[in-house]
Structures are given as structure tokens and as C-alpha cells.
Motif scaffolding. Structure first.
Motif, PDB file in Angstrom:
ATOM      1  N   ASN A   2       0.829  -1.204   0.000  1.00 38.62           N
ATOM      2  CA  ASN A   2       0.000   0.000   0.000  1.00 38.62           C
ATOM      3  C   ASN A   2       0.861   1.249   0.000  1.00 38.62           C
ATOM      4  O   ASN A   2       1.920   1.300   0.628  1.00 38.62           O
ATOM      5  CB  ASN A   2      -0.922   0.012   1.215  1.00 38.62           C
ATOM      6  CG  ASN A   2      -2.041  -1.004   1.092  1.00 38.62           C
ATOM      7  OD1 ASN A   2      -2.461  -1.325  -0.021  1.00 38.62           O
ATOM      8  ND2 ASN A   2      -2.510  -1.511   2.211  1.00 38.62           N
ATOM      9  N   THR A   3       0.385   2.260  -0.711  1.00 33.82           N
ATOM     10  CA  THR A   3       1.090   3.542  -0.736  1.00 33.82           C
ATOM     11  C   THR A   3       0.303   4.559   0.076  1.00 33.82           C
ATOM     12  O   THR A   3      -0.935   4.545   0.090  1.00 33.82           O
ATOM     13  CB  THR A   3       1.240   4.046  -2.181  1.00 33.82           C
ATOM     14  OG1 THR A   3      -0.064   4.142  -2.780  1.00 33.82           O
ATOM     15  CG2 THR A   3       2.088   3.087  -2.992  1.00 33.82           C
ATOM     16  N   ASN A  29      -2.596   4.959   4.538  1.00 29.57           N
ATOM     17  CA  ASN A  29      -2.487   4.312   3.233  1.00 29.57           C
ATOM     18  C   ASN A  29      -3.769   4.463   2.423  1.00 29.57           C
ATOM     19  O   ASN A  29      -4.874   4.488   2.975  1.00 29.57           O
ATOM     20  CB  ASN A  29      -2.162   2.829   3.391  1.00 29.57           C
ATOM     21  CG  ASN A  29      -0.739   2.604   3.853  1.00 29.57           C
ATOM     22  OD1 ASN A  29       0.139   3.443   3.626  1.00 29.57           O
ATOM     23  ND2 ASN A  29      -0.501   1.472   4.502  1.00 29.57           N
ATOM     24  N   ARG A  30      -3.620   4.551   1.139  1.00 33.53           N
ATOM     25  CA  ARG A  30      -4.753   4.699   0.228  1.00 33.53           C
ATOM     26  C   ARG A  30      -5.698   3.483   0.336  1.00 33.53           C
ATOM     27  O   ARG A  30      -5.247   2.339   0.358  1.00 33.53           O
ATOM     28  CB  ARG A  30      -4.259   4.840  -1.209  1.00 33.53           C
ATOM     29  CG  ARG A  30      -5.343   5.181  -2.222  1.00 33.53           C
ATOM     30  CD  ARG A  30      -4.756   5.237  -3.618  1.00 33.53           C
ATOM     31  NE  ARG A  30      -3.735   6.277  -3.736  1.00 33.53           N
ATOM     32  CZ  ARG A  30      -4.011   7.552  -4.005  1.00 33.53           C
ATOM     33  NH1 ARG A  30      -5.270   7.935  -4.169  1.00 33.53           N
ATOM     34  NH2 ARG A  30      -3.026   8.437  -4.095  1.00 33.53           N
ATOM     35  N   GLU A  32      -7.612   2.497   2.793  1.00 37.60           N
ATOM     36  CA  GLU A  32      -7.729   1.843   4.093  1.00 37.60           C
ATOM     37  C   GLU A  32      -8.623   2.644   5.035  1.00 37.60           C
ATOM     38  O   GLU A  32      -8.921   3.816   4.795  1.00 37.60           O
ATOM     39  CB  GLU A  32      -6.347   1.674   4.740  1.00 37.60           C
ATOM     40  CG  GLU A  32      -5.469   0.653   4.052  1.00 37.60           C
ATOM     41  CD  GLU A  32      -4.223   0.326   4.865  1.00 37.60           C
ATOM     42  OE1 GLU A  32      -3.628  -0.729   4.600  1.00 37.60           O
ATOM     43  OE2 GLU A  32      -3.851   1.116   5.750  1.00 37.60           O
ATOM     44  N   LYS A 190     -14.921   1.925   1.550  1.00 43.53           N
ATOM     45  CA  LYS A 190     -13.544   1.443   1.381  1.00 43.53           C
ATOM     46  C   LYS A 190     -13.441   0.589   0.114  1.00 43.53           C
ATOM     47  O   LYS A 190     -12.484   0.720  -0.657  1.00 43.53           O
ATOM     48  CB  LYS A 190     -13.137   0.630   2.615  1.00 43.53           C
ATOM     49  CG  LYS A 190     -11.812  -0.116   2.476  1.00 43.53           C
ATOM     50  CD  LYS A 190     -11.578  -1.009   3.679  1.00 43.53           C
ATOM     51  CE  LYS A 190     -10.408  -1.947   3.453  1.00 43.53           C
ATOM     52  NZ  LYS A 190     -10.213  -2.869   4.600  1.00 43.53           N
ATOM     53  N   THR A 195     -10.750   6.374   1.175  1.00 45.01           N
ATOM     54  CA  THR A 195      -9.927   6.206   2.379  1.00 45.01           C
ATOM     55  C   THR A 195     -10.620   6.927   3.532  1.00 45.01           C
ATOM     56  O   THR A 195     -11.169   8.010   3.346  1.00 45.01           O
ATOM     57  CB  THR A 195      -8.531   6.807   2.163  1.00 45.01           C
ATOM     58  OG1 THR A 195      -7.957   6.238   0.981  1.00 45.01           O
ATOM     59  CG2 THR A 195      -7.630   6.541   3.357  1.00 45.01           C
ATOM     60  N   ASP A 211      -7.952  -0.939   9.525  1.00 45.61           N
ATOM     61  CA  ASP A 211      -6.772  -1.635   9.009  1.00 45.61           C
ATOM     62  C   ASP A 211      -5.526  -1.225   9.784  1.00 45.61           C
ATOM     63  O   ASP A 211      -4.551  -1.980   9.835  1.00 45.61           O
ATOM     64  CB  ASP A 211      -6.565  -1.293   7.535  1.00 45.61           C
ATOM     65  CG  ASP A 211      -7.746  -1.731   6.677  1.00 45.61           C
ATOM     66  OD1 ASP A 211      -7.960  -2.942   6.553  1.00 45.61           O
ATOM     67  OD2 ASP A 211      -8.457  -0.855   6.162  1.00 45.61           O
TER      68      ASP A 211
END
Length: 509
Positions: A2-3, A29-30, A32, A190, A195, A211
Motif C-alpha cells: 500500500n502507498t 495508506n490509500r 484503508e 472502502k 480512504t 486496518d
């Protein structure tokens, strides 16, 4: 891997005399759901106000990167243009406008310079369907429940093409059913790529949807826990929040129960507007010296209405029945009468009914007992300060002084001021309505300890709570209500969540 969609680095925010945030770091993170946990006053909401532009970029130190680009938001509108939308704990809806008007307020659907109402209502209907709300878009917001209003806020966020949705205590005022619906919606969003950051004190909800969890304590980042690494447990979160292990969520207590203090017989109350509707119907209950008695019931069962009608008939009409104290009938027709007979009621809505938020701590504590401070017809200011300082110390109210404005305190500390006010009145019976709503686990433990102390001093305590584990953890006996009727009386030795729920959903025979 994840980024991150959001990176906050070295965020420091200072108010006069207080460092609210100190070098806070947050990576989200994107796609999440990221939870932020901490005690009341830890800095959670302040951090989100920094992110959303409520506090402009030149009012704090540190760096914010959103989608790898530096952000210098000067207002909420700036952050919303980037797709960051915050929903505050206090909902920002106009009760007199329709659902559709609220959704598009400030973002009107216009054609040739005029609001296109047909388009507004059609687009609003699509958004309502997306959040699972089956309401006509032209319905005034004041005519729908708080749970549905929360969904309207999310629909409003979706209308702004939200990428990062921030929810501050979204379920604090919701019942279990509405809370479950909202959490399911967060997970659904999600799945659609939205996000979310969620601030909540309800650890079971966090473990259900999050998450990752970032813990903040005293304005500093403590740690970030991840679900995929098996780190998100209630014990780990609590230890991070309070800086210690809570061996038990509830303090140990050895009840010393004495004679009956209060008895309510055949108590009935009608709805203040719809006089044909019976809200409390022929209720009977009692509480003894040194005893903590719980009132359990689903939303609309009549728990608060029962308490308020006994306390000075502050709810309902055509109230009937009798109240006895130490076996003698008493009159509680007004709040003054109730206080004079040693009955205190700490409301579930501390912001509207329990406190004067623009007054200081000192005045709030003394407000219900000014006669005790009277000196030649005037309030003894010095003695008022002495009394308030005593409660500030004994109740561990976190404030620079008793001259601090109550509205600027955290929820847990506001609740301690409410309790201090009624403790100063020295009641024999203390009714606590949702005493831990919207406060963190550490502050909850302090409130439970105060309740245990009051019972040990011989007070008769009635606790109304929507959290069954809370009632099971602190009470000696629990009454259940359903549709205005008392349907059960369960000693704590026989009480389980299943037993209580059975009675809470039972129809009157």
C-alpha cells in the motif's frame, strides 16, 4: 504494498499556555480505514482540524503531504477541493433545510445562474441510495433521526468527490443498529476506493473496521498498529492510550447495601406533544443505600424519560405515580423540589442541559447549590473558588485553573464537572444518564471509580447506559425497560448480556 495517500510530519500546534500537538507523525495508506485513538484531550480532533484547514497552515509547524504533494490549507474549502472532507462530532446540518438542500449547501446545482431544484433532488436521491438511506430528499433534516443525519453528512461528503473521509466520533450518539449500519457503510466506501480516518473511543468498533490504528497520548504519537500484523488488540490499544495496563476495565468494589432510599411506584408519563402516547407506563423500581442500580433498554424504551420526569417533571405531561424517600412520599414536581429532597440528575446531554459551556468551571460546579455559598444574600466568591478547587483536585479535572471555560474542556473533563456539581449538592440519590458517553477508556475508569466511591459513601446511585458491559461491570441490580414498561429486574449474579437483551426486547404481558 500500500502507498500512503496522506503523510503528516512533525505536526506541532500550540494554544496559549498549552502544547496540544508535539511532533506528531501520521501515515494513512490509500484505500484503508485508519483509526486514531487516545484519551480525551490527547489531541486527536486538533490533529484532524490541522489536516482539514480548520487551523490554517500558518498556525502550526510541520508538513502535510496529500497524494505526494505539499498542502498549505487556509480553510476547510481548500481541503475539500483536494477531496479531504471532515465530519465533526457535532453535526453541521441546518434542521430547517431539506436533506437535498443540506447536501448541496455551498455546492449548489445551478443552471444559468439559478439553482436547479429538479437536478438537486435527483442527484441527492442518488447519493442517499449510495449511503443506504431511504428518505425523500425534500424531507426537512429535523424530521429524521440522528443516525440518518449522520448518513446525510456522509452523502454530503460524497457529493464533493471525497478521497479522504474524516469521521470524528461518528457513532457517539447512535444506537447499536445505527452504529452497525454506519460501520458497514465505511467498509462499503472502502471497497469503492474511499480512504477513511475514524476517531472513536469504542474499541470494539475500531477492531471491526480499522486496518491500522495510530495512538496519540498527551499530544504525541505513541505508535501505529496494523491489523495485518496482528497488533490491533483491545489490551494493546488501552496500554498505548493510558500509558499503563488496565488490569480490569472496572474498579473492584465490595458493596455495602443498606436500607431503601428511593421508591417509585406506578409511574406513568405521556409524550409532551402526543398526549395519547404513553412513554413510561406504570413503572415500579427502588434503590437502596450504597447500591448501584442500572436501567437498561433499547432506544425509545423510556429510560431517560423516566429519569427526567422524576427529576422535577422535566419531561412529559400528565405524569402520575408516587415517589417515596425513606418510606415517606415526597413531591418532586419541580427541579427545586427534587434537589431539596436530595435527588440529583446528571443528564445524558451535558452540552445542552448539564453545563453552561460559556461559564467557567467554578460557576458550573456551584450552580445547583448557590444557597450553600450564600453570605448575606450574596455568593461568597472566595468560598466558591475553594470548593471548585477541591473538586478539581479530587476529581482530577484537567484544566489550568477553575477559571477555565468549561466549553473548552474535553468530554471526559466536562463530565467530571457535571458530577462535581451534583456531588457538591450532597444528594442522597444520584441518577447518572449515560455518564461515560463520548469519553475515552481511561476517563471511563475514573468515572466508574467515582461511582463506586459515591456508593461506598452510602449514596443510592441509578445508572442509565446503552452499554450492557458497562452496566454488568458496575451495577448491583439492573432493571430492563421496553416500550415504557419495566420488563425485568435482574440481580447482578444472574445478569448476562443475553439475559438483559431478552428482557429488553420482551413485550409486556
Amino acid at each position: 504494498m500500500n502507498t500512503p495517500i496522506l503523510q503528516m510530519r512533525g505536526i506541532t500546534k500550540t494554544f496559549p499556555g498549552v502544547k496540544a500537538l508535539q511532533d506528531v507523525t501520521l501515515d494513512v495508506n490509500r484505500g484503508e480505514v485508519h483509526a486514531i485513538c487516545g484519551e480525551n484531550g490527547a489531541g486527536k480532533s486538533t490533529l484532524m482540524k490541522v489536516l482539514s484547514g480548520v487551523y490554517p497552515h500558518n498556525s502550526f509547524d510541520g508538513e502535510i503531504l496529500f497524494e505526494n504533494e505539499p498542502c498549505n490549507f487556509s480553510s476547510i474549502s481548500d481541503s475539500e477541493k483536494r477531496g479531504i472532507v471532515i465530519i465533526h462530532q457535532e453535526l453541521a446540518l441546518s434542521p430547517y433545510l431539506s436533506i437535498a438542500e443540506n447536501i448541496y449547501l455551498g455546492n449548489e446545482q445551478a443552471t444559468n445562474g439559478w439553482v436547479d431544484w429538479r437536478k438537486t433532488n435527483l442527484e441527492a436521491a442518488k447519493l442517499l441510495a449510495r449511503v443506504g438511506l431511504d428518505e425523500n430528499p425534500v424531507t426537512p433534516v429535523q424530521h429524521i433521526s440522528v443516525g440518518k443525519q449522520q448518513l446525510v453528512e456522509i452523502a454530503k461528503a460524497l457529493s464533493k468527490e471525497v478521497k479522504l473521509l474524516i469521521l470524528d466520533e461518528p457513532t457517539a450518539a447512535l444506537n447499536d443498529e445505527d452504529s452497525g449500519h454506519l460501520l458497514d457503510l465505511i467498509l462499503h466506501l472502502k471497497g469503492q476506493g474511499v480512504t477513511s480516518i475514524i476517531i472513536s473511543h469504542k474499541l470494539n468498533e475500531i477492531r471491526r473496521v480499522a486496518d491500522a490504528v495510530t495512538i496519540i497520548r498527551d499530544g504525541k504519537t505513541i505508535e501505529t498498529l496494523r491489523l495485518d500484523e496482528g497488533q490491533i488488540t483491545q489490551e494493546r490499544i488501552i496500554r498505548g492510550m493510558v500509558g499503563r495496563d488496565l488490569e480490569s476495565l472496572y474498579p473492584d468494589r465490595q458493596p455495602n447495601i443498606g436500607e431503601e432510599v428511593l421508591r417509585i411506584e406506578d409511574w406513568s408519563v405521556r409524550h409532551p406533544q402526543d398526549h395519547s402516547r404513553m412513554v413510561v407506563n406504570n413503572a415500579n423500581l427502588h434503590v437502596r443505600k450504597g447500591e448501584v442500580v442500572g436501567l437498561a433498554g433499547l432506544m425509545g424504551a423510556g429510560r431517560t424519560e423516566l429519569a427526567m420526569s422524576v427529576f422535577g417533571r422535566t419531561y412529559g405531561t400528565a405524569t402520575s405515580g408516587k415517589v417515596y424517600k425513606y418510606g415517606e412520599e415526597i413531591n418532586t414536581a419541580t427541579v427545586s423540589d427534587a434537589i431539596r429532597h436530595g435527588i440529583a440528575y446528571a443528564t445524558e446531554d451535558r452540552k445542552h442541559y448539564g453545563l453552561n459551556l460559556i461559564e467557567d468551571i467554578k460557576r458550573n460546579i456551584s450552580l445547583a447549590s448557590l444557597r450553600k455559598l450564600a453570605k448575606r444574600g450574596f455568593v461568597d466568591k472566595n468560598q466558591e473558588t475553594v470548593v471548585a478547587n477541591g473538586y478539581r483536585t479530587s476529581m482530577n479535572i484537567k484544566a489550568p485553573s477553575v477559571a477555565a471555560v468549561t466549553g473548552k474542556l474535553s468530554g471526559g473533563n466536562q463530565q467530571k464537572v457535571v458530577l462535581s456539581k451534583w456531588m457538591f449538592s450532597d444528594p442522597d440519590v444520584l441518577i447518572l444518564d449515560e455518564p461515560t458517553r463520548g469519553i475515552d477508556v481511561g476517563a471511563k475508569y475514573e468515572i466508574y471509580t467515582i461511582i463506586a466511591k459515591l456508593a461506598a459513601e452510602g449514596k443510592a446511585v441509578i445508572v442509565i447506559s446503552s452499554e450492557l458491559p458497562e452496566l454488568l461491570g458496575i451495577c448491583d441490580r439492573i432493571y430492563t425497560l421496553a416500550a415504557g414498561h419495566i420488563t425485568g429486574e435482574v440481580p447482578i449474579a444472574d445478569a448476562t448480556q443475553e439475559t438483559l437483551m431478552h428482557y429488553m426486547t420482551k413485550e409486556k404481558e
